[in-house]
Write a protein that holds these residues in place. Structure first.
Motif, PDB file in Angstrom:
ATOM      1  N   HIS A  69       3.039  19.537  12.971  1.00 54.44           N
ATOM      2  CA  HIS A  69       1.710  19.746  12.371  1.00 54.44           C
ATOM      3  C   HIS A  69       1.820  19.699  10.850  1.00 54.44           C
ATOM      4  CE1 HIS A  69      -2.191  21.155  11.220  1.00 54.44           C
ATOM      5  NE2 HIS A  69      -1.684  22.244  10.676  1.00 54.44           N
ATOM      6  N   HIS A 116      -0.502  18.146   7.101  1.00 56.34           N
ATOM      7  CA  HIS A 116      -1.711  17.553   6.519  1.00 56.34           C
ATOM      8  C   HIS A 116      -1.320  16.344   5.662  1.00 56.34           C
ATOM      9  CE1 HIS A 116      -4.189  20.962   7.882  1.00 56.34           C
ATOM     10  NE2 HIS A 116      -3.062  21.634   7.709  1.00 56.34           N
ATOM     11  N   MET A 150      -4.955  26.771  17.164  1.00 54.07           N
ATOM     12  CA  MET A 150      -4.377  27.510  16.027  1.00 54.07           C
ATOM     13  C   MET A 150      -5.352  28.633  15.719  1.00 54.07           C
ATOM     14  SD  MET A 150      -3.261  24.074  13.958  1.00 54.07           S
ATOM     15  CE  MET A 150      -2.496  24.926  12.619  1.00 54.07           C
ATOM     16  N   TRP A 182       3.184  29.892  11.245  1.00 56.38           N
ATOM     17  CA  TRP A 182       2.074  29.222  10.559  1.00 56.38           C
ATOM     18  C   TRP A 182       1.693  29.897   9.244  1.00 56.38           C
ATOM     19  CZ3 TRP A 182      -3.562  29.607  12.840  1.00 56.38           C
ATOM     20  CH2 TRP A 182      -4.417  28.740  12.138  1.00 56.38           C
ATOM     21  N   ASP A 188       3.336  22.321   8.109  1.00 57.09           N
ATOM     22  CA  ASP A 188       1.974  22.434   7.573  1.00 57.09           C
ATOM     23  C   ASP A 188       1.890  21.820   6.165  1.00 57.09           C
ATOM     24  OD1 ASP A 188      -0.004  24.901   9.070  1.00 57.09           O
ATOM     25  OD2 ASP A 188      -0.760  23.196   7.929  1.00 57.09           O
TER      26      ASP A 188
HETATM   27 ZN    ZN Z   1      -2.549  23.117   9.028  1.00 53.18          ZN
END
Ligand code: ZN
Ligand code: FIX
Length: 426
Positions: A37, A39, A269, A336, A366
């Motif tokens: 995961h 971005h 999430m 996370w 992330d």
């Molecule tokens: Zn994220």
């Protein structure tokens, strides 16, 4: 000096003690991780991809820290150019204060990785270095340095700029995998149903009539366009399931059937508290403990669906592990956001290994800025290596060891579990 444990004479080929530590270190060093995961964006998605020193410094984690260490008002900061914002953050957090937070240490680690000065009063040398980089080769260099074979993006079919690029026919490089992100059609329905209507889907504000069928058609068309490896949504700490709401209806009647139709996992999430301080924009989100009976209900009631789950509250981690023991269609992943700090990563990973063995996915980055993968994955390897070695270690005085191939099975944590969950290995 290793002494063979008393009692049963160990077979010569068994790994014990320090052999296990070095074997685990070698495995983590040589295994190319899948970053499940991020971005980040493939270069084919143009300006959506962020990289370089000014983007590294204006990361929202650092913006939050800036406002604690500078007198600048957020409203004044947002008026600055990206370059001026980066200068302000460098001055406040790196020159006038000690860069010892996880996010500031990350920037130092990136500068160090490219042999750039980490104690300059300004950013000129770093800026001129990044100006020499070409994004396609820079991406390959950075992923190779980070020991990452592929990154999974976050792709929003209702983001105006991204939507247009995909509809023009995008073929992203193979080390960037797509994900269908559903926030705007799940919790953002009220503000985005018209975007669907504009694209020709017969939907309405109440998600009534043909709306569910039309959302299924939307998902099917974007599945064909993106070929995502999973669908995903970020949910607040108040997430309930089942729920008599538009989100509950679209989730149960459109998204979950679509995931089964295309054999895709759904990534949940859970635990964000959005915009508790809107003045600081992306940095303004916080965390809340969620009621994970929603996870219990969705895993139990939809046994044919596979779920990835990451929870934002430290207090929810143990419950998530217990639920993963109850439901084999639940794959916990990552430490996370506010959890991605070595002290907490260690706690979470140890309890996951103790309760789940190797049947979970320990981490994702992330990353929002390309070069962040360098420090996020370096830190993960450094934190997890002793934990895994200890888990394999027979410990002093015990009369058992591991067959040489056993520690290699921890590779499933960083590749195999995700490949199996998403049929990538097929
Ligand atoms: Zn994220
Ligand atoms: O919902 C998400 O994917 C979150 O990870 C982001 O919204 C968040 O801003 C982030 O980047 C955390 O690391």
């Amino acid at each position: 000096m290793e002494t063979t444990p008393t009692g049963q004479q160990l077979r010569d080929d068994l790994l014990i003690g320090e052999q296990i530590q070095s074997t685990v270190e070698d495995i983590l060093t040589t295994t190319q991780f899948i970053d499940i995961h991020t971005h980040l964006f493939a270069p084919e998605l143009g300006g959506l991809g962020l990289w370089g020193i000014d983007e590294l410094l204006t990361y929202h984690y650092l913006e939050a820290e800036l406002f604690r260490s500078s007198s600048i008002a957020p409203e004044r900061y947002w008026e600055l150019s990206k370059r001026e914002q980066a200068d302000e953050i460098w001055r406040a957090l790196f020159v006038e204060n000690s860069p010892i937070s996880e996010a500031t240490r990350g920037v130092i680690a990136v500068l160090d990785a490219f042999d750039l000065p980490t104690d300059s009063l300004d950013l000129e040398e770093a800026r001129s270095f990044f100006r020499t980089r070409r994004i396609e080769s820079h991406i390959s260099t950075v992923l190779q340095m980070a020991g990452v074979s592929s990154v999974v993006m976050t792709n929003d079919p209702l983001h105006p700029e991204e939507q247009q690029i995909w509809m023009n026919g995008l073929h992203s490089r193979s080390d960037f995998l797509a994900v269908l992100r559903l926030d705007r059609i799940l919790w953002g329905w009220a503000g985005h149903w018209q975007r669907l209507a504009e694209q020709g889907y017969s939907v309405d504000a109440e998600a009534s009539g043909k709306s569910v069928a039309e959302v299924r058609r939307f998902l099917a068309e974007w599945y064909e366009r993106m070929r995502p490896v999973y669908m995903a949504v970020s949910l607040t700490d108040t997430f309930q399931f089942p729920e008599d709401s538009i989100q509950g209806k679209i989730l149960s009647e459109a998204v979950l059937p679509s995931c089964r139709e295309f054999d895709l996992p759904l990534s949940l999430m859970i635990g964000v508290r959005r915009q508790v301080n809107p003045r600081i924009r992306l940095a303004g989100d916080a965390v809340g403990r969620a009621d994970l009976r929603a996870v219990e209900n969705i895993c139990r009631d939809y046994p044919e669906n596979r779920f990835l789950a990451s929870v934002l509250s430290r207090e929810n981690q143990h419950e998530l592990c217990v639920y993963a023991r109850k439901f084999s269609n639940l794959m916990p992943f990552g430490c996370w956001w506010f959890l991605n700090n070595p002290s907490i990563v260690e706690e979470i990973t140890r309890e996951r290994i103790e309760l789940l063995g190797t049947s979970f996915i320990p981490q994702h980055s992330d990353a929002r800025v390309l070069e962040q993968v360098l420090y996020k994955w370096r830190n993960t390897r450094a934190t997890l290596s002793p934990i895994l070695a200890n888990s394999y270690s027979a410990g002093p005085g015990r009369t058992w060891g591991h067959a040489p191939n056993h520690p290699a099975r921890c590779r499933s944590l960083f590749r195999g579990n995700f490949e199996r969950w998403t049929n990538l290995a097929a």
